[in-house]
Design a protein around this motif. Structure first.
Motif, PDB file in Angstrom:
ATOM      1  N   VAL A 276       0.847  -1.185   0.000  1.00 55.02           N
ATOM      2  CA  VAL A 276       0.000   0.000   0.000  1.00 55.02           C
ATOM      3  C   VAL A 276       0.887   1.241   0.000  1.00 55.02           C
ATOM      4  O   VAL A 276       1.899   1.307   0.708  1.00 55.02           O
ATOM      5  CB  VAL A 276      -0.935   0.018   1.229  1.00 55.02           C
ATOM      6  CG1 VAL A 276      -1.702   1.323   1.314  1.00 55.02           C
ATOM      7  CG2 VAL A 276      -1.913  -1.146   1.163  1.00 55.02           C
TER       8      VAL A 276
ATOM      9  N   SER B 142       0.758   5.453   0.536  1.00 54.47           N
ATOM     10  CA  SER B 142      -0.038   6.558   1.058  1.00 54.47           C
ATOM     11  C   SER B 142       0.842   7.788   1.212  1.00 54.47           C
ATOM     12  O   SER B 142       2.074   7.684   1.275  1.00 54.47           O
ATOM     13  CB  SER B 142      -0.663   6.188   2.409  1.00 54.47           C
ATOM     14  OG  SER B 142      -1.592   5.133   2.266  1.00 54.47           O
TER      15      SER B 142
ATOM     16  N   SER C 203      -4.867   6.458   6.170  1.00 54.61           N
ATOM     17  CA  SER C 203      -4.719   5.180   5.475  1.00 54.61           C
ATOM     18  C   SER C 203      -5.463   4.103   6.250  1.00 54.61           C
ATOM     19  O   SER C 203      -5.453   4.089   7.490  1.00 54.61           O
ATOM     20  CB  SER C 203      -3.242   4.802   5.346  1.00 54.61           C
ATOM     21  OG  SER C 203      -3.106   3.604   4.597  1.00 54.61           O
TER      22      SER C 203
ATOM     23  N   LEU D 148      -0.866   9.975   8.791  1.00 54.81           N
ATOM     24  CA  LEU D 148       0.327   9.198   8.502  1.00 54.81           C
ATOM     25  C   LEU D 148       1.587  10.019   8.743  1.00 54.81           C
ATOM     26  O   LEU D 148       1.655  11.207   8.376  1.00 54.81           O
ATOM     27  CB  LEU D 148       0.308   8.726   7.053  1.00 54.81           C
ATOM     28  CG  LEU D 148      -0.535   7.490   6.741  1.00 54.81           C
ATOM     29  CD1 LEU D 148      -0.653   7.324   5.242  1.00 54.81           C
ATOM     30  CD2 LEU D 148       0.081   6.254   7.371  1.00 54.81           C
TER      31      LEU D 148
ATOM     32  N   LEU E 116       3.665  -1.027   3.895  1.00 50.46           N
ATOM     33  CA  LEU E 116       3.154   0.336   3.749  1.00 50.46           C
ATOM     34  C   LEU E 116       4.296   1.283   3.426  1.00 50.46           C
ATOM     35  O   LEU E 116       5.287   1.352   4.151  1.00 50.46           O
ATOM     36  CB  LEU E 116       2.461   0.769   5.047  1.00 50.46           C
ATOM     37  CG  LEU E 116       1.972   2.219   5.100  1.00 50.46           C
ATOM     38  CD1 LEU E 116       0.884   2.480   4.060  1.00 50.46           C
ATOM     39  CD2 LEU E 116       1.454   2.561   6.501  1.00 50.46           C
TER      40      LEU E 116
ATOM     41  N   ASP F 231      -3.694   2.472  -5.463  1.00 46.73           N
ATOM     42  CA  ASP F 231      -2.497   1.677  -5.216  1.00 46.73           C
ATOM     43  C   ASP F 231      -1.631   1.582  -6.469  1.00 46.73           C
ATOM     44  O   ASP F 231      -0.407   1.714  -6.417  1.00 46.73           O
ATOM     45  CB  ASP F 231      -2.885   0.273  -4.738  1.00 46.73           C
ATOM     46  CG  ASP F 231      -3.450   0.295  -3.330  1.00 46.73           C
ATOM     47  OD1 ASP F 231      -3.216   1.306  -2.630  1.00 46.73           O
ATOM     48  OD2 ASP F 231      -4.107  -0.684  -2.943  1.00 46.73           O
TER      49      ASP F 231
END
Length: 781
Positions: free
Chosen positions: A590, A592, A598, A644, A670, A715
């Motif tokens: 993923v 972000s 997220s 994040l 991530l 993504d």
């Protein structure tokens, strides 16, 4: 995986899971697995017949195991299905009312579409070659015989249209009214409405060689606006003359029983050899008695919560045919709350009530009290036989017995359930119970009753009764909740085939079929099979498969009573973990942006599991437990990071913990893109000559990112951006390294060349700065 760690997690009271709070108040109250209609179809565990274009109301089911057929009564049709697959070899008999009957129904003010059709209400086996069927006949009940052949290969299914019979006393006029019927020895016992207005309710016996017989008419002490549920024959002794018919129904409370309008659940009994009285109760039942069925939850100060709306009854046969266990489904009649319950009753308790005091009105307020006077001999309700009294027929009973029976049809004491409370209670849910069937299953550590409960929203609950200490102390474990119809619709009929191991369900919109067991859906590991606690399934050493008591396998593992994988599968745990990593562990990546939110999706298959998250951050060699705070929170579907930070980059592990068994469900990488780096992408310098322009492309990419067509495209886009920039970074680093090497070489050539190189670099930097300002997109866009 360390088992002690799993136990410590449980003791710590983790709260990451869906229903973690609910798990603390009893995980057995929620289904371990919950499957949608689409999931049932995709797993090949559901077959559906979605109904005929001109029909509906598939409410009357008749299972014939010998012929391998399921017969279904519906609106204007009788259908026949193959028990193996209801979509194979379907047969159909149209049976609509005549046009004249339909016109009469319309002229009477009835709805042509909803009422002026022939709704099949009775479908009973008549003999080895025929069925007996009755329908409403557009408010003119009608009956006929259906030929089905003697053997399955005869392939016969036709209506005997040469001889129709009057259906009064067999089928109701109004399709909305319920009917309960049973055909024994050529005689049809029916609880139904017997008039056009739906006011004369009675229990009838018709057909056969004897004169029709019924309950007393227009006497609320006998029946008070009843709704019939089912009829059953139960042996009383080894003498067939003592056999009794038991009827289950609900009715309005008799005057004086309740201060306000209320419904009571009832069980009624009458003798199979009852032919009515000689001078009184001629062609009326002389042995009819009824008692109240109690299904309630004891409350504070002696005030109980009652479930009075009886919906369905199932008799579970035992080794002794005289003592089946009775399962009954109830709902509430209260306007305060909505709830359902299942209660169990023993025939010993029922017989004890019917041998107890009769209800009698007495006193200044004319209230119901136990009758304390002399009871005539033979006791009213006793069947005429050689066992009791030696009377050969009810017509020979003394007048005082018949007179007493006429005025005292109700028993004073109610029938209480086993353990004096329901075995299942469901409140604060968006559905109510409607139907129940039960299968007794042989497991490794004993027999278990598995209940399949239908609801009014088209779902089936699979529940197993587990004795904790004695038969009177049961734990109910909700194994599965399955959606078996495309749209929410009440399940109105259920039949269970032990031979085919299939369940058949009827509703207003169609018929569905599902297997009793689906062991493969529980998982690929021994622990998962053990945690399921399904008596049908066991770990056979290679997979979760059907349990057979006769099979002799040392590797067979099953624990229905406790569902404890630590004791059953500890020696197989490491092997299971390796298989789990290879086959089912999901890997995801993923991307972000820093300072955004997220969501890391992870949902366990079992709703009884607790979720535990760990993270191994980039540059670290160990995992850390993720703790909830204002920035990070766990939800039912996964982990939400509200804001994040760059330090959140890393590998995230989602673990499910259940009964000490730890299973890794997801490994997710991530990548957090720095916010200033994204800003730099949006304000990129123009490319060198001969290369395509990049500035506009990055701006379009950003617009695609903030307004994506799907989560997958986010993504994919982020991954493309990330990989492209990494490649360009490497190229830039290579160019800088080459430039620095060349500069170092020039320095050795002389100081004048170094000064010239410095002036050239400063001039280029200024020119790039000016160009950057002119190419920057407007802030207002």
């Amino acid at each position: 995986m360390d088992y002690l760690w799993g136990i410590a997690l449980l003791l710590a009271g983790l709260t990451w899971s869906r229903g973690a709070a609910g798990a603390q108040q009893g995980k057995g109250s929620i289904p371990r697995l919950k499957l949608s209609y689409r999931e049932m179809l995709d797993s090949n565990n559901l077959l559906t017949f979605n109904g005929l274009a001109n029909s509906s109301a598939y409410h009357t089911l008749l299972l014939d195991e010998e012929k391998g057929r399921l017969f279904v009564g519906a609106k204007d049709h009788i259908l026949s299905f193959n028990l193996i697959d209801i979509n194979m070899e379907q047969q159909m008999i149209p049976w609509p009312p005549s046009s004249s009957r339909r016109d009469e129904c319309r002229w009477a003010g009835k709805d042509v579409q909803k009422e002026c059709s022939n709704f099949i209400k009775v479908l009973q086996p008549f003999n080895q070659t025929h069925l007996y069927a009755c329908g409403t006949g557009a408010f003119h009940p009608v009956c006929a015989h259906v030929e089905v052949g003697r053997r399955p290969e005869d392939n016969i299914f036709r209506l005997d249209s040469s001889h129709f019979e009057n259906g009064r006393g067999k089928s109701p006029y109004d399709p909305k009214l319920l009917t309960a019927s049973l055909l024994i020895d050529g005689e049809l016992y029916s609880g139904t409405s017997a008039d056009f207005m739906g006011r004369d309710f009675a229990i009838f016996r018709t057909l056969g060689k004897h004169h029709p017989i019924r309950t007393e008419q227009h006497d609320s002490r006998w029946l008070n606006d009843p709704r019939f549920v089912s009829v059953h024959l139960i042996q009383e002794s080894d003498n067939p003359e003592d056999d009794k018919i038991y009827l289950f129904f609900r009715e309005s409370a008799i005057d004086g029983e309740q201060t306000s309008k209320a419904t009571h659940a009832r069980i009624g009994q009458l003798c199979k050899n009852d032919f009515g009285g000689h001078r009184s109760l001629v062609n009326k039942w002389t042995t009819f008695l009824k008692a109240r069925l109690i299904c309630s939850v004891p409350g504070y100060n002696g005030i109980d919560t009652h479930f009075d709306e009886l919906q369905d009854v199932f008799l579970m046969s035992s080794k002794d045919p005289k003592n089946p266990v009775i399962y009954a489904v109830f709902t509430t009649s209260s306007n305060i709350f909505k709830g359902s319950a299942v209660c169990m009753y023993s025939m010993a308790d029922i017989r004890r009530v019917f041998l107890g005091p009769y209800a009698h009105r007495d006193g200044p307020n004319y209230q119901w009290v136990p009758y304390l006077g002399r009871v005539p001999y033979p006791r009213p309700g006793t069947c005429p036989s050689k066992t009791f009294g030696g009377f050969e027929s009810t017509k020979d009973l003394p007048d005082d017995v018949v007179t007493f029976a006429r005025s005292h049809p109700a028993m004073y004491n109610p029938v209480f359930p086993i353990n004096n409370r329901p075995i299942i209670i469901k409140t604060e849910v968006d559905y109510q119970f409607t139907q129940i069937v039960v299968d007794r299953v042989e497991a490794e550590d004993g027999q278990y009753d598995v209940m399949f409960i239908g609801t009014d929203v088209g779902t089936v609950l699979k529940v197993v009764s587990i004795p904790r200490g004695t038969w009177h102390d049961l734990e109910e474990v909700l194994l599965e909740e399955m959606m078996v119809f495309r749209e929410p619709t009440a399940i109105t009929a259920m039949e269970l085939s032990t031979k085919q191991q299939q369940l058949y369900l009827g509703s207003a919109v169609g018929v569905s079929q599902m297997p009793l067991h689906r062991c493969d859906v529980y998982g690929k590991a021994c622990a998962e099979c053990c945690l399921a606690r399904d008596p049908y399934c066991a770990w056979d050493g290679a997979q979760c498969s059907r349990y057979f008591p006769t099979a002799k396998r040392r590797t067979r593992r099953q624990d229905i009573r406790n569902g404890d994988p630590l004791t059953q599968c500890s020696d197989l745990q490491r092997h299971d973990e390796e298989r789990q990593q290879d086959r089912t562990l999901l890997d995801k990546t993923v991307y972000s942006v820093e300072n955004s939110s997220s969501f890391l999706e992870c949902s366990p298959k079992s709703q009884h599991a607790l979720i535990y998250w760990q993270v191994q951050r980039h540059g670290e060699d160990h995992k850390q437990e993720i703790k909830a705070d204002e920035r990070v929170m766990g939800t039912e579907q996964g982990l939400l990071i509200r804001t994040l930070l760059q330090k959140d980059s890393g590998v995230y592990y989602c673990h499910a913990v259940e009964h000490g068994f730890i299973q890794t469900l997801l490994r997710l990488t991530l990548h957090v893109i720095p916010s200033e780096y994204l800003d730099d992408l949006l304000h990129r310098d123009p490319p060198d000559a001969g290369q395509p322009p990049h500035g506009k492309m990055w701006y379009q990419d950003f617009l695609s990112l903030i307004n994506p067509p799907s989560l997958n495209s986010v993504d994919q886009l982020c991954e493309q951006v990330w990989r492209r920039e990494r490649k360009q970074r490497r190229q830039k680093a290579h160019i800088m390294h080459a430039s620095q090497s060349h500069a170092s070489h020039l320095l050795h050539a002389g100081q004048s060349h170094a000064n010239k190189w410095k002036l050239m670099q400063e001039s280029k930097k200024g020119r790039n700065r000016r160009t950057h300002e002119t190419q920057r997109p407007p802030r207002s866009v």
